[in-house]
Design a protein around this motif. Structure first.
Motif, mmCIF file in Angstrom:
data_model
loop_
_atom_site.group_PDB
_atom_site.id
_atom_site.type_symbol
_atom_site.label_atom_id
_atom_site.label_comp_id
_atom_site.label_asym_id
_atom_site.label_seq_id
_atom_site.Cartn_x
_atom_site.Cartn_y
_atom_site.Cartn_z
ATOM 1 N N PHE A 199 30.076 38.915 34.207
ATOM 2 C CA PHE A 199 29.110 38.835 33.039
ATOM 3 C C PHE A 199 28.503 37.241 32.511
ATOM 4 C CE2 PHE A 199 29.930 37.994 28.544
ATOM 5 C CZ PHE A 199 28.188 37.932 28.076
ATOM 6 N N LYS A 200 29.647 36.057 33.064
ATOM 7 C CA LYS A 200 28.897 34.902 32.784
ATOM 8 C C LYS A 200 28.222 34.276 34.181
ATOM 9 C CE LYS A 200 33.365 33.701 30.282
ATOM 10 N NZ LYS A 200 33.115 34.026 29.323
ATOM 11 N N ILE A 201 28.201 34.228 35.281
ATOM 12 C CA ILE A 201 27.258 34.320 36.552
ATOM 13 C C ILE A 201 26.762 34.827 36.423
ATOM 14 C CG2 ILE A 201 27.652 33.930 38.644
ATOM 15 C CD1 ILE A 201 30.834 33.094 37.608
ATOM 16 N N LYS A 202 26.164 36.556 36.852
ATOM 17 C CA LYS A 202 25.217 37.585 37.280
ATOM 18 C C LYS A 202 24.892 38.458 36.077
ATOM 19 C CE LYS A 202 26.487 38.389 41.385
ATOM 20 N NZ LYS A 202 25.282 38.539 43.250
ATOM 21 N N LYS A 203 25.408 37.868 34.352
ATOM 22 C CA LYS A 203 24.612 38.314 33.010
ATOM 23 C C LYS A 203 24.577 39.583 33.922
ATOM 24 C CE LYS A 203 24.282 34.281 31.650
ATOM 25 N NZ LYS A 203 25.059 33.658 31.182
ATOM 26 N N TRP A 204 25.731 40.608 33.465
ATOM 27 C CA TRP A 204 25.855 42.089 33.617
ATOM 28 C C TRP A 204 26.616 42.541 32.951
ATOM 29 C CZ3 TRP A 204 28.780 44.006 39.071
ATOM 30 C CH2 TRP A 204 28.274 43.406 40.513
ATOM 31 N N GLY A 205 25.869 43.869 32.191
ATOM 32 C CA GLY A 205 26.333 43.764 31.419
ATOM 33 C C GLY A 205 27.819 44.853 31.505
ATOM 34 N N LYS A 206 28.610 45.347 30.714
ATOM 35 C CA LYS A 206 30.211 46.537 30.839
ATOM 36 C C LYS A 206 29.715 47.474 31.510
ATOM 37 C CE LYS A 206 32.022 44.793 26.873
ATOM 38 N NZ LYS A 206 32.601 45.169 25.296
ATOM 39 N N MET A 207 28.558 48.258 31.675
ATOM 40 C CA MET A 207 28.635 49.243 32.332
ATOM 41 C C MET A 207 28.625 49.229 33.869
ATOM 42 S SD MET A 207 25.888 51.441 29.750
ATOM 43 C CE MET A 207 25.579 52.912 31.222
ATOM 44 N N GLU A 264 28.647 36.890 21.896
ATOM 45 C CA GLU A 264 28.090 35.696 23.542
ATOM 46 C C GLU A 264 27.466 37.622 24.691
ATOM 47 O OE1 GLU A 264 29.815 34.256 27.056
ATOM 48 O OE2 GLU A 264 30.983 34.469 25.849
ATOM 49 N N TYR A 265 27.746 38.297 24.380
ATOM 50 C CA TYR A 265 27.000 39.740 25.054
ATOM 51 C C TYR A 265 25.804 40.109 24.455
ATOM 52 C CZ TYR A 265 27.478 44.581 27.547
ATOM 53 O OH TYR A 265 27.682 45.551 27.900
ATOM 54 N N LEU A 266 26.036 39.841 23.026
ATOM 55 C CA LEU A 266 24.507 40.573 21.858
ATOM 56 C C LEU A 266 23.581 39.178 22.481
ATOM 57 C CD1 LEU A 266 25.473 42.169 18.650
ATOM 58 C CD2 LEU A 266 24.968 43.370 21.008
ATOM 59 N N GLU A 267 24.179 38.124 22.195
ATOM 60 C CA GLU A 267 23.236 37.096 22.988
ATOM 61 C C GLU A 267 22.435 37.054 24.486
ATOM 62 O OE1 GLU A 267 21.199 33.269 22.530
ATOM 63 O OE2 GLU A 267 22.391 34.216 20.890
ATOM 64 N N THR A 268 23.447 37.647 25.508
ATOM 65 C CA THR A 268 22.922 37.851 26.009
ATOM 66 C C THR A 268 21.894 38.761 27.048
ATOM 67 O OG1 THR A 268 25.897 36.718 27.426
ATOM 68 C CG2 THR A 268 23.932 38.054 29.595
ATOM 69 N N ILE A 269 22.068 39.462 26.111
ATOM 70 C CA ILE A 269 20.890 40.600 26.248
ATOM 71 C C ILE A 269 19.587 40.130 25.382
ATOM 72 C CG2 ILE A 269 19.505 42.763 24.776
ATOM 73 C CD1 ILE A 269 23.273 44.017 25.302
ATOM 74 N N LEU A 270 19.734 38.990 24.289
ATOM 75 C CA LEU A 270 18.530 38.720 23.993
ATOM 76 C C LEU A 270 18.051 37.648 24.762
ATOM 77 C CD1 LEU A 270 16.698 38.413 21.565
ATOM 78 C CD2 LEU A 270 17.891 36.635 20.567
ATOM 79 N N PHE A 294 42.668 40.091 39.228
ATOM 80 C CA PHE A 294 41.681 40.153 39.888
ATOM 81 C C PHE A 294 40.925 40.772 39.059
ATOM 82 C CE2 PHE A 294 38.763 43.701 41.373
ATOM 83 C CZ PHE A 294 38.177 43.135 42.380
ATOM 84 N N THR A 295 41.359 41.445 38.171
ATOM 85 C CA THR A 295 39.727 42.243 37.219
ATOM 86 C C THR A 295 39.241 40.941 36.346
ATOM 87 O OG1 THR A 295 41.999 44.059 37.430
ATOM 88 C CG2 THR A 295 39.879 44.249 35.811
ATOM 89 N N MET A 296 40.207 40.781 35.443
ATOM 90 C CA MET A 296 39.842 39.369 34.392
ATOM 91 C C MET A 296 38.927 38.545 35.743
ATOM 92 S SD MET A 296 41.252 40.306 32.141
ATOM 93 C CE MET A 296 42.471 40.339 31.072
ATOM 94 N N ALA A 297 39.470 38.145 37.047
ATOM 95 C CA ALA A 297 38.580 36.900 37.260
ATOM 96 C C ALA A 297 36.801 37.931 37.632
ATOM 97 C CB ALA A 297 39.021 36.449 38.791
ATOM 98 N N TYR A 298 36.973 39.499 37.916
ATOM 99 C CA TYR A 298 36.034 39.902 38.238
ATOM 100 C C TYR A 298 35.117 40.443 37.055
ATOM 101 C CZ TYR A 298 33.313 43.852 39.864
ATOM 102 O OH TYR A 298 31.688 44.340 40.420
ATOM 103 N N VAL A 299 35.239 40.324 35.945
ATOM 104 C CA VAL A 299 34.884 40.442 34.951
ATOM 105 C C VAL A 299 33.763 39.553 34.427
ATOM 106 C CG1 VAL A 299 34.945 41.086 32.133
ATOM 107 C CG2 VAL A 299 36.320 42.448 33.857
ATOM 108 N N SER A 300 34.970 38.570 34.177
ATOM 109 C CA SER A 300 34.367 37.221 33.523
ATOM 110 C C SER A 300 32.931 36.309 34.927
ATOM 111 C CB SER A 300 35.708 36.359 33.924
ATOM 112 O OG SER A 300 34.696 34.546 33.346
ATOM 113 N N GLY A 301 33.626 36.900 35.751
ATOM 114 C CA GLY A 301 32.014 36.303 37.241
ATOM 115 C C GLY A 301 31.098 37.003 36.508
#
Length: 163
Positions: A76-84, A111-117, A67-74
Motif C-alpha cells: 500500500f505505502k510503497i507500491k500504492k496498491w489497492g486492497k483488492m 489515507e486510502y482515499l487520498e492515495t486514490i486521488l 509477514f501479512t502486516m509487512a506485505y499489506v504495509s509495503g
C-alpha cells in the motif's frame, strides 16, 4: 567440467537447510508457502519440510501474521496498491482469509482515499483522450488495475471534480 546450463538441485541436509532457511527468513518476511516451496526446491522430503517449518515458527523466524502486516504495509505505502490487489497477492501466498481481513483493516481509510486521488491526479495528464467519458473510463480502469474498488474510485473522482 560441469555443464553450467543445467540447473542442478542441491540436496541439503536438515541442518544446512535450517540455517539457509533462517537466513532466507531473516533477510525478508516470508509466508509459510514461500518457505515450503524453497525447502522442497532444496531437495527436502515432506516430513523434513514440515518439521523445519515448525522449528522456524517456534524460533520466530517465520510468523505469518507479521509477514501479512509487512506485505499489506509495503504494497500500500510503497507500491500504492489497492486492497483488492493486495488481497489477491496474499491469497496467492497461501495466507488465510481471516488474517488478510485483519491486516487490511490496518490501512487508514482517509489515507486510502487520498492515495486514490494522488494516483488519479498523477495519471490524468498522461491520458491523451479528448472525450470526457473516455478519459474517465481510462482513469477508472487504471485505478481498478491498481486494485482499488470501483465505488471508492467513483466517490473520489466525483468529490474532486475529476469525474
Amino acid at each position: 567440467m560441469l555443464d553450467s546450463s543445467k540447473k542442478q538441485t542441491v540436496k541439503l541436509d536438515k541442518k544446512a537447510a535450517l540455517a539457509k532457511a533462517e537466513h532466507y527468513c531473516a533477510y525478508q518476511e516470508r509466508s509459510q508457502q514461500e518457505i515450503r516451496s524453497k525447502l522442497y526446491e532444496w531437495g527436502l522430503w515432506k516430513d523434513e519440510v514440515e518439521e523445519l517449518i515448525s522449528e522456524l515458527i517456534q524460533t520466530n523466524f517465520l510468523n505469518e501474521e507479521r509477514f501479512t502486516m509487512a506485505y499489506v504495509s509495503g504494497k500500500f505505502k510503497i507500491k500504492k496498491w489497492g486492497k483488492m490487489k493486495i488481497k489477491q497477492g496474499l491469497k496467492l501466498k497461501g495466507v488465510t482469509e481471516k488474517m488478510i481481513s485483519n491486516a487490511l483493516k490496518t490501512i487508514d481509510y482517509d489515507e486510502y482515499l487520498e492515495t486514490i486521488l494522488v494516483l488519479a491526479n498523477k495519471k490524468l495528464p498522461a491520458i491523451k483522450e479528448k472525450e470526457d467519458y473516455k478519459r474517465r473510463y481510462k482513469l477508472t480502469t487504471y485505478l481498478m488495475s491498481k486494485g482499488f474498488e470501483s465505488n471508492l474510485i467513483s466517490e473520489v473522482l466525483q468529490a474532486n471534480g475529476l469525474a
